[in-house]
Design an enzyme around this catalytic site. Structure first.
Site, PDB file in Angstrom:
ATOM      1  N   ARG A  15       0.849  -1.186   0.000  1.00  0.00           N
ATOM      2  CA  ARG A  15       0.000   0.000   0.000  1.00  0.00           C
ATOM      3  C   ARG A  15       0.882   1.232   0.000  1.00  0.00           C
ATOM      4  O   ARG A  15       2.091   1.128  -0.099  1.00  0.00           O
ATOM      5  CB  ARG A  15      -0.957  -0.012   1.200  1.00  0.00           C
ATOM      6  CG  ARG A  15      -0.282  -0.081   2.546  1.00  0.00           C
ATOM      7  CD  ARG A  15      -1.292  -0.048   3.664  1.00  0.00           C
ATOM      8  NE  ARG A  15      -2.062   1.165   3.621  1.00  0.00           N
ATOM      9  CZ  ARG A  15      -2.340   1.885   4.701  1.00  0.00           C
ATOM     10  NH1 ARG A  15      -1.903   1.528   5.859  1.00  0.00           N
ATOM     11  NH2 ARG A  15      -3.062   2.976   4.607  1.00  0.00           N
ATOM     12  N   GLY A  17       3.330   4.155   0.783  1.00  0.00           N
ATOM     13  CA  GLY A  17       4.510   4.025   1.609  1.00  0.00           C
ATOM     14  C   GLY A  17       5.418   2.966   1.012  1.00  0.00           C
ATOM     15  O   GLY A  17       6.609   2.959   1.220  1.00  0.00           O
ATOM     16  N   ASN A  73       4.210  -5.138   8.507  1.00  0.00           N
ATOM     17  CA  ASN A  73       5.574  -4.846   8.085  1.00  0.00           C
ATOM     18  C   ASN A  73       6.153  -3.738   8.945  1.00  0.00           C
ATOM     19  O   ASN A  73       5.728  -2.592   8.879  1.00  0.00           O
ATOM     20  CB  ASN A  73       5.586  -4.435   6.605  1.00  0.00           C
ATOM     21  CG  ASN A  73       6.980  -4.398   6.032  1.00  0.00           C
ATOM     22  OD1 ASN A  73       7.920  -3.949   6.679  1.00  0.00           O
ATOM     23  ND2 ASN A  73       7.130  -4.848   4.812  1.00  0.00           N
ATOM     24  N   SER A  75       9.572  -3.169   9.009  1.00  0.00           N
ATOM     25  CA  SER A  75      10.993  -3.166   8.688  1.00  0.00           C
ATOM     26  C   SER A  75      11.340  -2.712   7.286  1.00  0.00           C
ATOM     27  O   SER A  75      12.408  -3.024   6.801  1.00  0.00           O
ATOM     28  CB  SER A  75      11.561  -4.575   8.893  1.00  0.00           C
ATOM     29  OG  SER A  75      10.964  -5.463   7.979  1.00  0.00           O
ATOM     30  N   SER A  76      10.466  -1.993   6.624  1.00  0.00           N
ATOM     31  CA  SER A  76      10.821  -1.532   5.285  1.00  0.00           C
ATOM     32  C   SER A  76      11.972  -0.539   5.368  1.00  0.00           C
ATOM     33  O   SER A  76      11.865   0.498   6.025  1.00  0.00           O
ATOM     34  CB  SER A  76       9.623  -0.859   4.607  1.00  0.00           C
ATOM     35  OG  SER A  76      10.029  -0.220   3.412  1.00  0.00           O
ATOM     36  N   GLY A 138      18.196 -10.987  -2.447  1.00  0.00           N
ATOM     37  CA  GLY A 138      18.789 -12.006  -3.303  1.00  0.00           C
ATOM     38  C   GLY A 138      19.824 -12.874  -2.611  1.00  0.00           C
ATOM     39  O   GLY A 138      19.946 -12.897  -1.381  1.00  0.00           O
TER      40      GLY A 138
END
Length: 227
Positions: A15, A17, A73, A75-76, A138
């Site tokens: 969403r 942000g 979330n 921890s973005s 990754g």
């Protein structure tokens, strides 16, 4: 299912942000879906909002009806100040409100381990773009994230379902996450590069790993390296 996400990425739905078109647009799109798979909704607060908790609650109320599980979330790396919510006091304040009620109503809970990293481990450290800001995902993340997963499994005594992610690109990787404590495995970067055909490949390779080591199911292998 409400999952408190500690250092996690691999979002299914983002969403505002997280650079999406916003919660209203997302809700309309989810309402139009008729798939049979498991749908997770990743909720984070907008970077311009001051009351983060109320923003999360709004996300839960609006999107929980469409989701099989919700990810809180916290921890973005691309949302200023969001990682501060990982503090014990801040996290308790967040999950004791309506989000906790949703989790209890669905009788499910868990943690996603782990996120992208701001560090630049070898061989990335020498890359020309290593100095850029933002989270690294990754393969270079695999060992670090798996170590954190194992530690979290031990700390929670195997009582909370853990979703392992970070650098998974084949069945052997998925198997190592499971042995480190993951009940489920999540991937993003490898899927973006290799596409949907990667999933049946990982499943086949995972089955071979389980059979090789004498496990009859994934559940039998969960946390095998933590005992």
């Amino acid at each position: 299912m409400c999952i408190a996400e500690t250092m996690a990425y691999c979002a299914v739905i983002n969403r505002c942000g997280f650079n999406s078109e916003g919660i209203v647009v997302v809700a309309k799109r989810l309402g139009a879906q008729h798939g049979s798979g498991i749908l997770g909704v990743n909720i984070g607060n907008n970077k311009t909002i001051e009351d983060a908790v109320s923003d999360y609650v709004k996300g839960v109320h609006t999107l929980s009806q469409f989701a099989d599980y919700l990810v809180i979330n916290i921890s973005s790396l691309n949302t200023p100040g969001l990682c501060k919510l990982q503090g014990r006091k801040q996290l308790e304040e967040l999950v004791k409100k309506d989000i906790a009620a949703v989790a209890l109503a669905l009788h499910l809970d868990g943690l996603i381990i782990s996120n992208t990293t701001i560090s630049r481990p070898d061989p990335v450290t020498s890359h020309p773009l290593a100095g850029e800001s933002g989270g690294l995902s990754g393969k270079p993340l695999f060992d670090m994230s798996t170590s954190i997963l194992k530690e979290m499994y031990i700390l929670t005594q195997g009582k909370i379902p853990l979703i392992g992610c970070g650098g998974v690109s084949n069945g052997e990787d998925a198997y190592k996450k499971i042995r480190a404590g993951a009940t489920l495995v999540q991937l993003y970067t490898a899927f973006a590069y290799d596409g949907p055909s990667l999933i049946p490949q990982i499943k086949a390779e995972l089955a071979e790993c389980l059979e090789r080591d004498g496990f009859k199911s994934v559940q039998e292998a969960v946390g095998a390296d933590c005992k």
